[in-house]
Write a protein that holds these residues in place. Structure first.
Motif, mmCIF file in Angstrom:
data_model
loop_
_atom_site.group_PDB
_atom_site.id
_atom_site.type_symbol
_atom_site.label_atom_id
_atom_site.label_comp_id
_atom_site.label_asym_id
_atom_site.label_seq_id
_atom_site.Cartn_x
_atom_site.Cartn_y
_atom_site.Cartn_z
ATOM 1 N N ALA A 117 -55.292 35.598 36.364
ATOM 2 C CA ALA A 117 -54.528 34.519 37.003
ATOM 3 C C ALA A 117 -54.116 33.481 35.962
ATOM 4 O O ALA A 117 -54.743 33.341 34.921
ATOM 5 C CB ALA A 117 -55.382 33.852 38.076
ATOM 6 N N TRP A 118 -53.034 32.763 36.257
ATOM 7 C CA TRP A 118 -52.589 31.661 35.399
ATOM 8 C C TRP A 118 -52.339 30.432 36.243
ATOM 9 O O TRP A 118 -52.282 30.501 37.464
ATOM 10 C CB TRP A 118 -51.335 32.026 34.607
ATOM 11 N N ILE A 153 -56.789 30.200 31.832
ATOM 12 C CA ILE A 153 -57.875 30.831 31.074
ATOM 13 C C ILE A 153 -57.369 31.431 29.761
ATOM 14 O O ILE A 153 -57.971 31.264 28.715
ATOM 15 C CB ILE A 153 -58.556 31.924 31.928
ATOM 16 N N GLY A 154 -56.214 32.120 29.809
ATOM 17 C CA GLY A 154 -55.732 32.836 28.642
ATOM 18 C C GLY A 154 -55.066 31.993 27.571
ATOM 19 O O GLY A 154 -55.034 32.395 26.410
ATOM 20 N N HIS A 201 -52.060 31.731 26.828
ATOM 21 C CA HIS A 201 -51.229 32.702 26.111
ATOM 22 C C HIS A 201 -49.975 32.111 25.467
ATOM 23 O O HIS A 201 -49.474 32.661 24.481
ATOM 24 C CB HIS A 201 -50.882 33.868 27.034
ATOM 25 N N ALA A 202 -49.437 31.008 25.990
ATOM 26 C CA ALA A 202 -48.279 30.388 25.329
ATOM 27 C C ALA A 202 -48.683 29.840 23.963
ATOM 28 O O ALA A 202 -47.979 30.044 22.974
ATOM 29 C CB ALA A 202 -47.689 29.285 26.203
ATOM 30 N N THR A 203 -49.827 29.173 23.892
ATOM 31 C CA THR A 203 -50.315 28.660 22.615
ATOM 32 C C THR A 203 -50.678 29.808 21.683
ATOM 33 O O THR A 203 -50.389 29.758 20.483
ATOM 34 C CB THR A 203 -51.519 27.723 22.826
ATOM 35 N N ALA A 204 -51.290 30.856 22.214
ATOM 36 C CA ALA A 204 -51.623 32.022 21.388
ATOM 37 C C ALA A 204 -50.357 32.639 20.799
ATOM 38 O O ALA A 204 -50.332 33.038 19.628
ATOM 39 C CB ALA A 204 -52.389 33.056 22.214
ATOM 40 N N HIS A 205 -49.287 32.701 21.604
ATOM 41 C CA HIS A 205 -48.010 33.231 21.114
ATOM 42 C C HIS A 205 -47.494 32.377 19.956
ATOM 43 O O HIS A 205 -47.028 32.918 18.946
ATOM 44 C CB HIS A 205 -46.987 33.279 22.257
#
Length: 100
Positions: free
Chosen positions: A29-30, A49-50, A52-56
């Motif tokens: 979930a996001w 939780i992920g 993912h935008a910052t990880a990208h």
């Protein structure tokens, strides 16, 4: 006054997915979505939780994201850590699932 020095990285993009690309792959979930204005990657925000935008950003160094659920009209530069005025908003390609 500080201004963003990465405006040349803002492109017209097509979102690659209808939700966070990585969360969709793993069934996670996001909370909110962010759109990379360099390549069209859709990732989840840092409240998710992920993150993912910052990880990208860390993987690609693409500096500018757009708030994207629904298109919110604001931008953020990860490098300069500043809000960015976007030249346009990215339209949604279809319904974005809600997970919060």
């Amino acid at each position: 006054m500080t201004s963003c020095t990465h405006r040349s990285a803002i492109h017209t993009v097509t979102p690659k997915t209808f939700g966070c690309e990585e969360c969709l792959e793993i069934g996670q979930a996001w909370f909110h979505l962010r759109l990379c204005r360099t390549c069209g990657h859709v990732g989840c925000c840092d409240q998710s939780i992920g993150r993912h935008a910052t990880a990208h950003f860390h993987e690609t160094e693409h500096p500018i994201i757009e708030g994207y659920d629904p298109p919110e009209g604001w931008g953020w530069c990860f490098i300069d850590e500043i809000m960015v005025d976007l030249p346009d908003q990215t339209p949604q390609n279809g319904p974005i699932p809600r997970y919060y």
